[in-house]
Structure formats: structure tokens, C-alpha cells
Design a protein around this motif. Structure first.
Motif, PDB file in Angstrom:
ATOM      1  N   GLU A 182       0.840  -1.195   0.000  1.00  0.00           N
ATOM      2  CA  GLU A 182       0.000   0.000   0.000  1.00  0.00           C
ATOM      3  C   GLU A 182       0.879   1.250   0.000  1.00  0.00           C
ATOM      4  O   GLU A 182       1.797   1.375   0.809  1.00  0.00           O
ATOM      5  CB  GLU A 182      -0.924   0.019   1.217  1.00  0.00           C
ATOM      6  CG  GLU A 182      -1.847   1.235   1.225  1.00  0.00           C
ATOM      7  CD  GLU A 182      -2.664   1.369   2.493  1.00  0.00           C
ATOM      8  OE1 GLU A 182      -3.492   2.301   2.561  1.00  0.00           O
ATOM      9  OE2 GLU A 182      -2.469   0.556   3.419  1.00  0.00           O
ATOM     10  N   MET A 183       0.563   2.180  -0.894  1.00  0.00           N
ATOM     11  CA  MET A 183       1.328   3.420  -1.018  1.00  0.00           C
ATOM     12  C   MET A 183       0.386   4.604  -0.861  1.00  0.00           C
ATOM     13  O   MET A 183      -0.763   4.570  -1.288  1.00  0.00           O
ATOM     14  CB  MET A 183       2.032   3.487  -2.378  1.00  0.00           C
ATOM     15  CG  MET A 183       2.954   2.313  -2.678  1.00  0.00           C
ATOM     16  SD  MET A 183       4.443   2.294  -1.645  1.00  0.00           S
ATOM     17  CE  MET A 183       5.318   3.700  -2.315  1.00  0.00           C
ATOM     18  N   PHE A 184       0.893   5.677  -0.251  1.00  0.00           N
ATOM     19  CA  PHE A 184       0.131   6.918  -0.133  1.00  0.00           C
ATOM     20  C   PHE A 184       1.087   8.074  -0.338  1.00  0.00           C
ATOM     21  O   PHE A 184       2.082   8.208   0.386  1.00  0.00           O
ATOM     22  CB  PHE A 184      -0.537   7.019   1.244  1.00  0.00           C
ATOM     23  CG  PHE A 184      -1.356   8.260   1.435  1.00  0.00           C
ATOM     24  CD1 PHE A 184      -2.580   8.399   0.801  1.00  0.00           C
ATOM     25  CD2 PHE A 184      -0.889   9.299   2.229  1.00  0.00           C
ATOM     26  CE1 PHE A 184      -3.340   9.545   0.960  1.00  0.00           C
ATOM     27  CE2 PHE A 184      -1.644  10.456   2.394  1.00  0.00           C
ATOM     28  CZ  PHE A 184      -2.874  10.581   1.755  1.00  0.00           C
ATOM     29  N   LEU A 185       0.816   8.884  -1.355  1.00  0.00           N
ATOM     30  CA  LEU A 185       1.684  10.007  -1.713  1.00  0.00           C
ATOM     31  C   LEU A 185       3.128   9.556  -1.902  1.00  0.00           C
ATOM     32  O   LEU A 185       4.076  10.219  -1.470  1.00  0.00           O
ATOM     33  CB  LEU A 185       1.603  11.107  -0.651  1.00  0.00           C
ATOM     34  CG  LEU A 185       0.222  11.753  -0.456  1.00  0.00           C
ATOM     35  CD1 LEU A 185       0.291  12.814   0.638  1.00  0.00           C
ATOM     36  CD2 LEU A 185      -0.280  12.364  -1.759  1.00  0.00           C
ATOM     37  N   MET A 203      -4.888   8.219  13.837  1.00  0.00           N
ATOM     38  CA  MET A 203      -5.559   9.284  13.113  1.00  0.00           C
ATOM     39  C   MET A 203      -4.961   9.497  11.727  1.00  0.00           C
ATOM     40  O   MET A 203      -5.670   9.831  10.782  1.00  0.00           O
ATOM     41  CB  MET A 203      -5.507  10.583  13.927  1.00  0.00           C
ATOM     42  CG  MET A 203      -6.328  10.527  15.211  1.00  0.00           C
ATOM     43  SD  MET A 203      -8.088  10.106  14.919  1.00  0.00           S
ATOM     44  CE  MET A 203      -8.087   8.327  15.250  1.00  0.00           C
ATOM     45  N   ARG A 204      -3.653   9.310  11.612  1.00  0.00           N
ATOM     46  CA  ARG A 204      -3.051   9.363  10.278  1.00  0.00           C
ATOM     47  C   ARG A 204      -3.581   8.224   9.410  1.00  0.00           C
ATOM     48  O   ARG A 204      -3.950   8.433   8.248  1.00  0.00           O
ATOM     49  CB  ARG A 204      -1.533   9.295  10.400  1.00  0.00           C
ATOM     50  CG  ARG A 204      -0.894  10.581  10.934  1.00  0.00           C
ATOM     51  CD  ARG A 204       0.576  10.405  11.286  1.00  0.00           C
ATOM     52  NE  ARG A 204       1.182  11.685  11.643  1.00  0.00           N
ATOM     53  CZ  ARG A 204       2.342  11.804  12.268  1.00  0.00           C
ATOM     54  NH1 ARG A 204       3.039  10.707  12.590  1.00  0.00           N
ATOM     55  NH2 ARG A 204       2.822  12.990  12.566  1.00  0.00           N
ATOM     56  N   GLY A 205      -3.634   7.034   9.994  1.00  0.00           N
ATOM     57  CA  GLY A 205      -4.161   5.901   9.243  1.00  0.00           C
ATOM     58  C   GLY A 205      -5.630   6.064   8.907  1.00  0.00           C
ATOM     59  O   GLY A 205      -6.087   5.692   7.822  1.00  0.00           O
ATOM     60  N   SER A 206      -6.397   6.624   9.846  1.00  0.00           N
ATOM     61  CA  SER A 206      -7.813   6.844   9.610  1.00  0.00           C
ATOM     62  C   SER A 206      -8.046   7.774   8.429  1.00  0.00           C
ATOM     63  O   SER A 206      -8.967   7.568   7.622  1.00  0.00           O
ATOM     64  CB  SER A 206      -8.457   7.429  10.876  1.00  0.00           C
ATOM     65  OG  SER A 206      -9.794   7.806  10.641  1.00  0.00           O
ATOM     66  N   MET A 213      -4.603  14.284  10.827  1.00  0.00           N
ATOM     67  CA  MET A 213      -5.161  14.437   9.484  1.00  0.00           C
ATOM     68  C   MET A 213      -4.239  15.258   8.605  1.00  0.00           C
ATOM     69  O   MET A 213      -4.002  14.929   7.437  1.00  0.00           O
ATOM     70  CB  MET A 213      -6.540  15.084   9.576  1.00  0.00           C
ATOM     71  CG  MET A 213      -7.593  14.212  10.235  1.00  0.00           C
ATOM     72  SD  MET A 213      -9.083  15.135  10.701  1.00  0.00           S
ATOM     73  CE  MET A 213      -9.548  15.862   9.139  1.00  0.00           C
ATOM     74  N   VAL A 214      -3.690  16.343   9.156  1.00  0.00           N
ATOM     75  CA  VAL A 214      -2.823  17.232   8.380  1.00  0.00           C
ATOM     76  C   VAL A 214      -1.503  16.559   8.035  1.00  0.00           C
ATOM     77  O   VAL A 214      -0.934  16.789   6.964  1.00  0.00           O
ATOM     78  CB  VAL A 214      -2.585  18.540   9.163  1.00  0.00           C
ATOM     79  CG1 VAL A 214      -1.550  19.409   8.454  1.00  0.00           C
ATOM     80  CG2 VAL A 214      -3.891  19.299   9.341  1.00  0.00           C
ATOM     81  N   THR A 215      -1.017  15.684   8.935  1.00  0.00           N
ATOM     82  CA  THR A 215       0.301  15.055   8.741  1.00  0.00           C
ATOM     83  C   THR A 215       0.181  13.594   8.332  1.00  0.00           C
ATOM     84  O   THR A 215       1.069  12.797   8.613  1.00  0.00           O
ATOM     85  CB  THR A 215       1.126  15.158  10.038  1.00  0.00           C
ATOM     86  OG1 THR A 215       0.425  14.473  11.106  1.00  0.00           O
ATOM     87  CG2 THR A 215       1.328  16.613  10.428  1.00  0.00           C
ATOM     88  N   CYS A 216      -0.895  13.229   7.659  1.00  0.00           N
ATOM     89  CA  CYS A 216      -1.133  11.820   7.340  1.00  0.00           C
ATOM     90  C   CYS A 216      -0.090  11.227   6.400  1.00  0.00           C
ATOM     91  O   CYS A 216       0.009  10.006   6.264  1.00  0.00           O
ATOM     92  CB  CYS A 216      -2.532  11.636   6.757  1.00  0.00           C
ATOM     93  SG  CYS A 216      -2.802  12.515   5.199  1.00  0.00           S
ATOM     94  N   ALA A 217       0.693  12.078   5.755  1.00  0.00           N
ATOM     95  CA  ALA A 217       1.722  11.562   4.844  1.00  0.00           C
ATOM     96  C   ALA A 217       2.901  10.942   5.588  1.00  0.00           C
ATOM     97  O   ALA A 217       3.732  10.258   4.980  1.00  0.00           O
ATOM     98  CB  ALA A 217       2.227  12.671   3.918  1.00  0.00           C
TER      99      ALA A 217
END
Length: 489
Positions: A269-272, A321-324, A432-436
Motif C-alpha cells: 500500500e502506497m500513499f503520496l 488518526m493518520r491511518g484513519s 489528518m494534516v500530517t497523514c503523509a
């Protein structure tokens, strides 16, 4: 019959109808009271506030009805014969786990009324210990119990890769049960978590997670109260619709194909442009949702270690919260709009935005721009509602704790409300803001919670039935999001 000295618990249903009636009366009184104060403003601002309270009450009523529709399935002789034919494999990744908690969890597997067919422990390159003593004991004990057991030590690759090693060791499995390395299962947990699979449409089952060490600190009691209440209400409401969004890493079960068929994407799984290392439980639940129903079996109980220090808890919560946030994007992208899970997920974000906006409006906009001071009840009602919500916590009877002790924990709900709003809510927005930032963030330097003292335990036959159980009210002033209900530490 449960042996003395074994951790056990079960939900009770005594006084359920009375509890529902009391809950609805409290909800109605709360909504009417706020509507009256909003109307007292006498202008369009009051009308807007009245509309907010009406919407909040309707959300509350909807969740209350949905919660009452949840009915955990019961084990019958026919279902037992059907489930006994399945090969059940337990996947237990471990990394820098306390040896006391690890052994406690492995012992609980040996006491199951329905033994697993195989157990696969994968040490994901622990740096604090190699578990030589525990491993030797476990392999001998599993062999004596007739359980096929493997214990692998692999280079550190993360929890998902550790689980994948276990999957490859058990290609014959029909059901995979995922547990954490500190999961201590109640004696009937495997029996109970398998029951919903008698229905072919069910693809995953979430267990009920309680804290092993919640009495170690005030923070532990507050955290346990907050999480257990969330599971018994928010997740129960979703379960009634077959749309549980997040299973708990401490105990969850999946049809084997859900994991096997998605193993490659799960591991990559990749995000940004960054590999996602966390939010594994919610990802597996999403795979299951795409195939069918995802439910909770509240009678399948597991005990897990929770953070005892604020720093540990906040790092864990930030990761959640980042994962959410990442998982929310995937749900919008992949879940069909015809599924209740799609709209339930959007409703969560609406509730979060509504609660935050209302508080900001009443504390900032009204006083400074319109000269309206919030009603005094604004400072009182959230705590009263919190206590009403927390009464659901008393619906779980534990073998290691008296009702009086649980009552004391319930009385701490005002502290949980304050902690949620002043600390966890800002952390949630920051996540949420730092989810990367997709790293794990905890247990890098060894176990952060240790089992230095044997848990206090009494005979499960001494578990009492509380006389009243209450459903938790849906209140935007209490951020009980079951997405934070005990994923792996």
C-alpha cells in the motif's frame, strides 16, 4: 465452565429495554433543552442553532435504534459442527513485546474451548529480546495440545509482512484469526468469533477488546472507558448493518480468501509515494467490506495491554488518526455508494465537523460577534451526556474486577470528556494534516508496557450481572470513534 484464575468477560443484556427508554428520555430532554436556549436568541442565529440540535438528536436516535438491532449470533450444535470443519489459523506477529504479556497470550490459546488448528508466531526482528525461553515453552506446549505451531524470526519489515509470513505457513487455512502479541483471549473467544461465519455473506468478524492493565493508572481507566464504550455503541450500530469499518488488531477473524487474494496490495500500500506501515486492521476490514458483510461479535472477548503513559498513548493515537485519514480516502474511492458503509463513513466526518463547528460557534462567534453568552447548561450537559454514554461500559462483566471497581471507572467520564476535547481532538486534526508521515512510531526501543505483576483474577463463576445496561448516546461533544478501538500498539 471456565477454570478459576482465567481472565474472562461477557456482555450482559439485563435491563436492556429500560436502558433504551432512559437513553431516549435523556436524549429528548437534552435536545429540547438546547432547542429552547437556541430559540431564546430570537433571531436567525437562534434558528440555526435550533436546527443543529434537531439534526444532532436525529443522529442520536438513528444510532440508538441501530445499536438495538445488533444481535450477536449464538452457537448451536448445527453451527458448531459446521465451524469445527474449518481450519482456523492464528496469526501473531510480535516486535519488542514484553515476554510476560506474550506468554499470557499464548497460554490463553491453549485454554480455548475450540483450539486453533495452527498458530504462527512471527518475530519481526525484535531488538530487545529473542524470546528463547518463551519459544521453547510454547513449541512444546502447542505440540502437546495438538496445535500445529511455527515460530519464525525474520528481518524487520513491519506488522503486515510478519502476518504475511504466517499466511504463507498456513495455505490450508479457511479462517485467519489475527491477534496482537499481547492479546489474552477469553476461554471461549475463538468459538465465539467464528459463529458469524456460519452465514456465507460474512467476511470478517471483530472481537470485543478490554484492557488487561487499565487499573494501573488513572489514564488507563479513562482510556478503557472511552474505548469499550465506543465498541459497544458505534461499532455495534455499524455491525447491525453488516458494515463495521475497522476491526481491532487484538482479535479479528477473516475468511482466508480476503487476506490471500489481497496479500500483494496489502504489503505494498502506497500513499503520496510512501509505503504505509500502519492502519493494517482497517485495510483488512476494507478488503472484507468489498466482498460482503463485516460484523462484530461482542461475546468474543480479548484482553490487551493499553498505554500507561500519556506520551505512549498520544503517539499511538496520532498513528491511528493518520491511518484513519488515509483509509477514509480509500473508502470514498473504492466502496460502492450503494453500501451502508459508504454513507456511515461520510456520516462520521459530518459528526466530527458538526461537533467542532458548534463548539467554535458557541464559544467564539456568538460571544464576540453577537454578544450572546452560551447558556450555563453548555458547561454541564456534556458531562451528563458523557455519564449516560459511559453507562454502557457497565454492560461488560469481568472475572478480574468487581462491579464497584467498574462503577468507579464509569464515574471518571467527565475526565474522559475533557481529555477527549482538549487533547485527543487536536491530535486528531494534527494527524489528518500530517497523514503523509506513514511510519509506525511506537515500541522502537523495546516494550512500553510490561507485565511485572500477575493480573488480579477470580473465578469467572463469580462474575455478576449488572442490573441495568444503557446504550451510549450519540453526542458530538464526545469523540468516541471506534476507528480508534485498539488496533495493534
Amino acid at each position: 465452565m471456565t477454570d478459576p484464575g482465567v481472565l474472562a468477560a461477557h456482555p450482559t443484556r439485563s435491563g436492556l429495554m429500560l436502558a433504551g427508554a432512559i437513553t431516549l428520555m435523556l436524549a429528548a430532554a437534552w435536545s429540547v433543552q438546547h432547542a429552547i436556549h437556541a430559540a431564546a436568541y430570537g433571531d436567525k442565529n437562534g434558528g440555526r442553532l435550533a436546527a443543529v440540535w434537531v439534526v444532532t438528536f436525529l443522529l442520536l436516535l438513528t444510532q440508538t435504534v441501530m445499536y438495538h438491532c445488533e444481535r450477536p449470533r449464538r452457537l448451536t450444535p448445527r453451527i458448531k459442527r459446521q465451524l469445527d470443519a474449518l481450519h482456523v489459523a492464528v496469526l501473531m506477529p510480535t516486535f519488542n513485546e514484553d515476554e510476560g504479556y506474550l506468554r499470557l497470550g499464548l497460554e490463553s490459546l491453549l485454554r480455548q474451548t475450540r483450539l486453533p488448528d495452527s498458530v504462527h508466531v512471527v518475530d519481526d526482528g525484535s531488538t530487545s529480546t529473542e524470546y528463547d525461553t518463551v519459544r521453547t515453552w510454547w513449541m512444546d506446549a502447542a505440540r502437546g495440545a495438538g496445535i500445529t505451531a511455527t515460530w519464525l524470526r525474520v528481518p524487520n519489515g513491519g506488522k503486515r509482512h510478519a502476518q504475511a509470513h504466517g499466511v504463507r505457513q498456513s495455505p490450508q487455512a479457511d479462517i485467519y484469526i489475527t491477534v496482537d502479541s499481547d492479546s489474552c483471549l477469553a476461554p471461549n473467544a475463538i468459538d465465539e468469533v467464528l459463529i458469524p461465519f456460519a452465514r456465507p455473506s460474512v467476511q470478517s468478524v471483530a472481537g470485543m477488546v478490554l484492557a488487561t492493565n487499565h487499573r494501573a493508572s488513572l489514564l488507563g481507566r479513562i482510556t478503557d472507558l472511552w474505548f469499550v464504550t465506543g465498541q459497544l455503541v458505534d461499532r455495534s450500530a455499524l455491525s447491525a448493518m453488516g458494515s463495521v469499518l475497522v476491526n481491532s488488531g487484538a482479535l479479528a477473524a477473516y475468511r482466508a480468501a480476503v487476506i490471500r487474494d489481497n496479500l500483494t496490495s496489502y504489503l505494498n500500500e502506497m500513499f503520496l509515494g510512501r509505503r504505509v506501515m500502519f492502519s493494517d486492521d482497517s485495510m483488512l476490514t476494507l478488503y472484507a467490506l468489498l466482498r460482503g458483510r463485516t460484523v462484530q461479535q461482542s461475546t468474543a472477548v480479548v484482553f490487551t495491554a493499553i498505554p500507561e503513559k500519556a506520551g505512549h498513548l498520544l503517539r499511538m493515537y496520532l498513528r491511528w488518526m493518520r491511518g484513519s485519514t488515509i483509509r477514509s480516502i480509500w473508502r470514498v474511492r473504492y466502496l460502492p455508494v450503494t453500501r451502508w458503509a459508504y454513507w456511515a463513513h461520510l456520516l462520521r466526518w459530518f459528526q466530527l465537523a458538526l461537533g467542532t463547528s458548534v463548539v467554535g460557534w458557541l464559544l467564539i462567534v456568538e460571544p464576540f460577534f453577537y454578544g450572546h453568552v452560551p447558556p450555563s447548561s453548555f458547561a454541564v450537559v456534556p458531562f451528563l451526556i458523557g455519564w449516560a454514554q459511559g453507562l454502557r461500559y457497565l454492560a461488560i462483566a469481568r472475572s478480574d474486577e468487581s462491579f464497584a471497581s467498574r462503577l468507579y471507572t464509569w464515574a471518571l467520564m467527565p475526565l474522559a470528556v475533557i481529555w477527549s476535547w482538549l487533547v485527543l481532538r487536536p491530535v486528531r486534526w494534527y494527524g489528518m494534516v500530517t497523514c503523509a508521515k506513514t511510519g509506525w512510531g511506537t515500541r522502537q526501543n523495546g516494550a512500553e508496557v510490561s507485565l511485572s505483576v500477575e493480573p488480579t483474577r477470580i473465578s469467572a463463576s463469580q462474575i455478576e450481572e449488572p442490573t441495568v445496561t444503557l446504550v451510549k448516546l450519540l453526542d458530538p461533544l464526545m469523540d468516541t470513534n471506534v476507528e480508534t478501538a485498539y488496533p495493534a500498539r
